[in-house]
Structure formats: C-alpha cells, structure tokens
Motif scaffolding. Sequence first.
Motif, PDB file in Angstrom:
ATOM      1  N   ASP A 138       0.842  -1.190   0.000  1.00 59.35           N
ATOM      2  CA  ASP A 138       0.000   0.000   0.000  1.00 59.35           C
ATOM      3  C   ASP A 138       0.887   1.252   0.000  1.00 59.35           C
ATOM      4  N   SER A 139       0.729   2.079  -1.040  1.00 63.43           N
ATOM      5  CA  SER A 139       1.593   3.253  -1.191  1.00 63.43           C
ATOM      6  C   SER A 139       1.188   4.390  -0.272  1.00 63.43           C
ATOM      7  N   GLY A 140      -0.025   4.376   0.230  1.00 65.13           N
ATOM      8  CA  GLY A 140      -0.517   5.490   1.036  1.00 65.13           C
ATOM      9  C   GLY A 140      -1.275   6.519   0.219  1.00 65.13           C
ATOM     10  N   VAL A 141      -1.283   6.372  -1.099  1.00 68.65           N
ATOM     11  CA  VAL A 141      -2.051   7.248  -1.977  1.00 68.65           C
ATOM     12  C   VAL A 141      -3.387   6.570  -2.265  1.00 68.65           C
ATOM     13  N   THR A 142      -4.474   7.298  -2.064  1.00 68.29           N
ATOM     14  CA  THR A 142      -5.780   6.708  -2.320  1.00 68.29           C
ATOM     15  C   THR A 142      -6.459   7.406  -3.488  1.00 68.29           C
ATOM     16  N   GLN A 143      -7.207   6.617  -4.248  1.00 63.16           N
ATOM     17  CA  GLN A 143      -7.941   7.152  -5.386  1.00 63.16           C
ATOM     18  C   GLN A 143      -9.351   6.587  -5.377  1.00 63.16           C
ATOM     19  N   THR A 144     -10.298   7.450  -5.670  1.00 65.98           N
ATOM     20  CA  THR A 144     -11.681   7.013  -5.812  1.00 65.98           C
ATOM     21  C   THR A 144     -12.295   7.648  -7.033  1.00 65.98           C
ATOM     22  N   PRO A 145     -13.227   6.981  -7.699  1.00 69.30           N
ATOM     23  CA  PRO A 145     -13.583   5.575  -7.483  1.00 69.30           C
ATOM     24  C   PRO A 145     -12.564   4.650  -8.117  1.00 69.30           C
ATOM     25  N   LYS A 146     -12.693   3.367  -7.906  1.00 70.15           N
ATOM     26  CA  LYS A 146     -11.795   2.393  -8.537  1.00 70.15           C
ATOM     27  C   LYS A 146     -12.172   2.190  -9.992  1.00 70.15           C
ATOM     28  N   HIS A 147     -13.452   2.167 -10.236  1.00 68.50           N
ATOM     29  CA  HIS A 147     -13.963   1.954 -11.585  1.00 68.50           C
ATOM     30  C   HIS A 147     -15.051   2.974 -11.870  1.00 68.50           C
ATOM     31  N   LEU A 148     -15.125   3.365 -13.139  1.00 75.62           N
ATOM     32  CA  LEU A 148     -16.128   4.341 -13.555  1.00 75.62           C
ATOM     33  C   LEU A 148     -16.553   4.000 -14.971  1.00 75.62           C
ATOM     34  N   ILE A 149     -17.842   3.816 -15.149  1.00 78.59           N
ATOM     35  CA  ILE A 149     -18.371   3.575 -16.492  1.00 78.59           C
ATOM     36  C   ILE A 149     -19.346   4.696 -16.801  1.00 78.59           C
ATOM     37  N   THR A 150     -19.150   5.331 -17.938  1.00 85.25           N
ATOM     38  CA  THR A 150     -19.999   6.450 -18.288  1.00 85.25           C
ATOM     39  C   THR A 150     -20.179   6.498 -19.804  1.00 85.25           C
ATOM     40  N   ALA A 151     -20.942   7.462 -20.257  1.00 82.01           N
ATOM     41  CA  ALA A 151     -21.256   7.565 -21.682  1.00 82.01           C
ATOM     42  C   ALA A 151     -20.520   8.732 -22.317  1.00 82.01           C
ATOM     43  N   THR A 152     -20.390   8.685 -23.615  1.00 82.03           N
ATOM     44  CA  THR A 152     -19.754   9.792 -24.323  1.00 82.03           C
ATOM     45  C   THR A 152     -20.517  11.087 -24.056  1.00 82.03           C
ATOM     46  N   GLY A 153     -19.756  12.173 -23.964  1.00 79.92           N
ATOM     47  CA  GLY A 153     -20.357  13.469 -23.716  1.00 79.92           C
ATOM     48  C   GLY A 153     -20.520  13.830 -22.262  1.00 79.92           C
ATOM     49  N   GLN A 154     -20.360  12.850 -21.395  1.00 75.61           N
ATOM     50  CA  GLN A 154     -20.548  13.082 -19.965  1.00 75.61           C
ATOM     51  C   GLN A 154     -19.308  13.694 -19.320  1.00 75.61           C
ATOM     52  N   ARG A 155     -19.458  14.039 -18.050  1.00 80.39           N
ATOM     53  CA  ARG A 155     -18.366  14.611 -17.259  1.00 80.39           C
ATOM     54  C   ARG A 155     -18.183  13.769 -16.007  1.00 80.39           C
ATOM     55  N   VAL A 156     -16.937  13.525 -15.634  1.00 83.28           N
ATOM     56  CA  VAL A 156     -16.640  12.757 -14.424  1.00 83.28           C
ATOM     57  C   VAL A 156     -15.552  13.462 -13.624  1.00 83.28           C
ATOM     58  N   THR A 157     -15.494  13.122 -12.339  1.00 84.91           N
ATOM     59  CA  THR A 157     -14.464  13.658 -11.449  1.00 84.91           C
ATOM     60  C   THR A 157     -13.765  12.510 -10.759  1.00 84.91           C
ATOM     61  N   LEU A 158     -12.449  12.499 -10.863  1.00 91.56           N
ATOM     62  CA  LEU A 158     -11.628  11.500 -10.191  1.00 91.56           C
ATOM     63  C   LEU A 158     -10.949  12.179  -9.002  1.00 91.56           C
ATOM     64  N   ARG A 159     -10.881  11.449  -7.915  1.00 92.54           N
ATOM     65  CA  ARG A 159     -10.358  12.045  -6.688  1.00 92.54           C
ATOM     66  C   ARG A 159      -9.115  11.322  -6.221  1.00 92.54           C
ATOM     67  N   CYS A 160      -8.208  12.086  -5.642  1.00 94.31           N
ATOM     68  CA  CYS A 160      -6.946  11.532  -5.152  1.00 94.31           C
ATOM     69  C   CYS A 160      -6.579  12.162  -3.822  1.00 94.31           C
ATOM     70  N   SER A 161      -6.168  11.335  -2.866  1.00 92.38           N
ATOM     71  CA  SER A 161      -5.609  11.830  -1.608  1.00 92.38           C
ATOM     72  C   SER A 161      -4.153  11.399  -1.531  1.00 92.38           C
ATOM     73  N   PRO A 162      -3.233  12.345  -1.404  1.00 92.38           N
ATOM     74  CA  PRO A 162      -1.815  11.987  -1.389  1.00 92.38           C
ATOM     75  C   PRO A 162      -1.400  11.332  -0.076  1.00 92.38           C
ATOM     76  N   ARG A 163      -0.187  10.837  -0.051  1.00 89.78           N
ATOM     77  CA  ARG A 163       0.378  10.298   1.185  1.00 89.78           C
ATOM     78  C   ARG A 163       0.463  11.417   2.211  1.00 89.78           C
ATOM     79  N   SER A 164       0.374  11.046   3.450  1.00 93.17           N
ATOM     80  CA  SER A 164       0.458  12.023   4.523  1.00 93.17           C
ATOM     81  C   SER A 164       1.780  12.790   4.432  1.00 93.17           C
ATOM     82  N   GLY A 165       1.685  14.107   4.390  1.00 92.36           N
ATOM     83  CA  GLY A 165       2.881  14.938   4.342  1.00 92.36           C
ATOM     84  C   GLY A 165       3.342  15.316   2.947  1.00 92.36           C
TER      85      GLY A 165
END
Lengths: 115, 115
Positions: free
Chosen positions: B1-28
């Motif tokens: 485990d690197s300490g970096v988290t990302q959500t979501p793990k999987h995302l399925i969407t359609a053309t033309g749509q908008r999505v947001t990917l999130r990331c939390s870095p390692r502490s510090g």
Amino acid sequence: AQTVTQSQPEMSVQEAETVTLSCTYDTSESDYYLFWYKQPPSRQMILVIRQEAYKQQNATENRFSVNFQKAAKSFSLKISDSQLGDAAMYFCAYRSSQGGNKLVFGAGTILRVKS
Amino acid sequence: DSGVTQTPKHLITATGQRVTLRCSPRSGDLSVYWYQQSLDQGLQFLIQYYNGEERAKGNILERFSAQQFPDLHSELNLSSLELGDSALYFCASSAGTSGGQETQYFGPGTRLLVL
C-alpha cells in the motif's frame, strides 16, 4: 524532449534464473534520475529501484540491481533468483532534475516467469 | 500500500458526460501528479500540483482540468468524454517540488470506461 525506449515488449525467465530488462533513454541533461516501476496484474505501480545519474555506483535492492551506463544512456534492470511474483509489466522511467518532476515512461516490458 | 488513495476504482460512463476522479496523497506529501495509461498512448504525464498551485503541465487535453485543494487532495475533471478517454488514470504523490529524494508513489488508479 526526453524519450525512454524499452526495446523488449516481452521477456520470459525460468523461476530461480536471472533476467535482464533493457532500457535506453535520450537526454541532453547531465543530472537526472532513473527508475524502474513494476505493474503487476493488479495494475498498481510499484517502485522497484531508482538511480541518480550523478552516482557512479549501480543501485541495488535485494534481488534487483541496475546496470547504469551514463555515456551509453542505458539503464538495464537485472532480476536475480526470479520468483513467480516477479511476473508483471516493468516500466523504465526518466525524471529531469530541472523544471518539475514529471516522469517520462518507456512502453514497458512484460515479464513472464515460468515454474 | 503506497498510502495514496484514489476514488472511485472503476467508472463507467457515456460519451459526452463529465466525471471527477479524486486523489488523496500520502500524509505529508505536497505534490500530486496525474498520469493516464492507455493502450495506444502508454503512460503519460498529465499535470502536477504543488501545495495548491499548478506546477507542470503535460499532454492534458483542454477538456480535462485539475485542482488541488487546501487539504491537499486533488481532483481531475474530465468533460465531454470521448471513447478514446477510456484509460487507467493514476494519481501519484511526492514530498515536494523538485530534485533530491523526490520519489513518486502511485495510487491504485481509477479505471474509466467510456461507452
């Protein structure tokens, strides 16, 4: 712009044997960093080993070692005593010491380990 | 485990749509990087943020944007999605801006599928 070339799309090794993955890069800089990352089927990117260009001594991490040839712009990864868990995609990466920290990756080498 | 988290793990969407990917870095860690891994383009650097400010830009499309918030988490926004945007998006973090002991640690990635 810097480029990284991995000329072996795929390699195979017998368990307990040694394998060497090749990497060459192109840069006009004298100070930079080189990395090998491993990407197993889980897709997680795992740092294997790093080398600072100003260091003449080749980096070693347990069964993993590099052969860094600065003049030839070559950075190969040697895996000794190969294990089934070493099977993965391996990426060579370059990072400049100037102007940001972006990693420039090669295309990757798939390593298969046979039992 | 690197300490970096990302959500979501999987995302399925359609053309033309908008999505947001999130990331939390390692502490510090103050720097966050976004990379895209696709079959045809390989692993490419998109953008870097350091302590809330954009520091470096790579091959990031105008339809894509990112930001880093005061709590240091980062979001990558992808809009007007096209089939070709289907890829694995990695976030990585490191301690600071440049040089020295800067090693990037990668999160598990978000797999985006655009249908």
